[in-house]
Design a protein around this motif. Sequence first.
Motif, PDB file in Angstrom:
ATOM      1  N   LYS A  21     -38.958  -3.859  16.235  1.00  0.00           N
ATOM      2  CA  LYS A  21     -39.910  -2.852  15.780  1.00  0.00           C
ATOM      3  C   LYS A  21     -39.396  -2.141  14.545  1.00  0.00           C
ATOM      4  O   LYS A  21     -40.157  -1.879  13.609  1.00  0.00           O
ATOM      5  CB  LYS A  21     -40.150  -1.809  16.877  1.00  0.00           C
ATOM      6  N   ASP A  24     -39.737  -4.461  11.550  1.00  0.00           N
ATOM      7  CA  ASP A  24     -41.154  -4.629  11.194  1.00  0.00           C
ATOM      8  C   ASP A  24     -41.715  -3.384  10.505  1.00  0.00           C
ATOM      9  O   ASP A  24     -42.423  -3.485   9.496  1.00  0.00           O
ATOM     10  CB  ASP A  24     -41.997  -4.953  12.429  1.00  0.00           C
ATOM     11  N   ASN A  25     -41.395  -2.221  11.035  1.00  0.00           N
ATOM     12  CA  ASN A  25     -41.914  -0.984  10.454  1.00  0.00           C
ATOM     13  C   ASN A  25     -41.336  -0.722   9.069  1.00  0.00           C
ATOM     14  O   ASN A  25     -42.054  -0.313   8.160  1.00  0.00           O
ATOM     15  CB  ASN A  25     -41.636   0.209  11.371  1.00  0.00           C
ATOM     16  N   GLN A  27     -40.219  -3.019   7.021  1.00  0.00           N
ATOM     17  CA  GLN A  27     -40.824  -4.044   6.146  1.00  0.00           C
ATOM     18  C   GLN A  27     -42.248  -3.632   5.775  1.00  0.00           C
ATOM     19  O   GLN A  27     -42.646  -3.773   4.617  1.00  0.00           O
ATOM     20  CB  GLN A  27     -40.820  -5.405   6.855  1.00  0.00           C
ATOM     21  N   SER A  28     -43.005  -3.122   6.711  1.00  0.00           N
ATOM     22  CA  SER A  28     -44.366  -2.669   6.435  1.00  0.00           C
ATOM     23  C   SER A  28     -44.375  -1.539   5.424  1.00  0.00           C
ATOM     24  O   SER A  28     -45.190  -1.536   4.488  1.00  0.00           O
ATOM     25  CB  SER A  28     -45.026  -2.207   7.737  1.00  0.00           C
ATOM     26  N   VAL A  31     -43.456  -3.090   1.935  1.00  0.00           N
ATOM     27  CA  VAL A  31     -44.543  -3.896   1.356  1.00  0.00           C
ATOM     28  C   VAL A  31     -45.680  -2.997   0.879  1.00  0.00           C
ATOM     29  O   VAL A  31     -46.193  -3.164  -0.235  1.00  0.00           O
ATOM     30  CB  VAL A  31     -45.049  -4.936   2.386  1.00  0.00           C
ATOM     31  N   ASN A  32     -46.073  -2.035   1.686  1.00  0.00           N
ATOM     32  CA  ASN A  32     -47.160  -1.141   1.300  1.00  0.00           C
ATOM     33  C   ASN A  32     -46.786  -0.290   0.090  1.00  0.00           C
ATOM     34  O   ASN A  32     -47.614  -0.071  -0.800  1.00  0.00           O
ATOM     35  CB  ASN A  32     -47.582  -0.254   2.473  1.00  0.00           C
ATOM     36  N   ARG A  64     -53.130   1.844   2.188  1.00  0.00           N
ATOM     37  CA  ARG A  64     -51.688   1.532   2.197  1.00  0.00           C
ATOM     38  C   ARG A  64     -50.855   2.770   2.521  1.00  0.00           C
ATOM     39  O   ARG A  64     -49.857   2.684   3.228  1.00  0.00           O
ATOM     40  CB  ARG A  64     -51.283   0.896   0.882  1.00  0.00           C
ATOM     41  N   ASN A  67     -51.005   3.172   6.108  1.00  0.00           N
ATOM     42  CA  ASN A  67     -50.115   2.196   6.759  1.00  0.00           C
ATOM     43  C   ASN A  67     -48.662   2.674   6.719  1.00  0.00           C
ATOM     44  O   ASN A  67     -47.910   2.483   7.687  1.00  0.00           O
ATOM     45  CB  ASN A  67     -50.232   0.827   6.090  1.00  0.00           C
ATOM     46  N   ILE A  68     -48.264   3.288   5.604  1.00  0.00           N
ATOM     47  CA  ILE A  68     -46.897   3.812   5.495  1.00  0.00           C
ATOM     48  C   ILE A  68     -46.696   4.942   6.508  1.00  0.00           C
ATOM     49  O   ILE A  68     -45.679   5.006   7.195  1.00  0.00           O
ATOM     50  CB  ILE A  68     -46.604   4.290   4.058  1.00  0.00           C
ATOM     51  N   ARG A  70     -48.368   5.410   9.289  1.00  0.00           N
ATOM     52  CA  ARG A  70     -48.362   4.826  10.633  1.00  0.00           C
ATOM     53  C   ARG A  70     -46.996   4.225  10.952  1.00  0.00           C
ATOM     54  O   ARG A  70     -46.453   4.412  12.040  1.00  0.00           O
ATOM     55  CB  ARG A  70     -49.437   3.745  10.751  1.00  0.00           C
ATOM     56  N   ALA A  71     -46.425   3.512   9.985  1.00  0.00           N
ATOM     57  CA  ALA A  71     -45.098   2.914  10.203  1.00  0.00           C
ATOM     58  C   ALA A  71     -44.036   4.007  10.384  1.00  0.00           C
ATOM     59  O   ALA A  71     -43.143   3.877  11.228  1.00  0.00           O
ATOM     60  CB  ALA A  71     -44.735   1.994   9.045  1.00  0.00           C
TER      61      ALA A  71
END
Length: 140
Positions: A21, A24-25, A27-28, A31-32, A64, A67-68, A70-71
């Motif tokens: 997790k 993944d977070n 990396q998210s 990327v965003n 985006r 998304n940041i 949220r991560a």
Amino acid sequence: MSQARSLPQSKEALLKSYNKKLKDNIQSMLVNFEEIIKLARMDEDSQISKYTQTEEDQYEMQVRAANIVRAGESLMKSVSDLKQFMILNDFPSVNESIIRNAKNCKSLQQDLDNKLTSLRDEMAIDLFELEDEYYSSAFK
């Protein structure tokens, strides 16, 4: 790694899922963020009007950014979960704390017992003197 091997299978799997997790977070978020930076590019000639392109870019940035966030919230929840995991599963530390508190309570109890004993002895002496004075008094 030796500590991970000594853990039961379920705890090891839980720690691996936390690690996944985390990766993944992060990396998210990366990327965003990179995609938001790419949106700050110079204007290119295209078939889409400038206003439409701006609206699209703004919408994509908002998505985006969400998304940041949220991560980031997911990372904060993972940190909270890990803290809870460590608190609930750190039995040597909990046992050490219980033993330390028990020793402190026993020393406090011993100290109070000693003070009460000395107080009892002083009261007995004073009471004996008062009784002696009372019974030998001429004013009975």
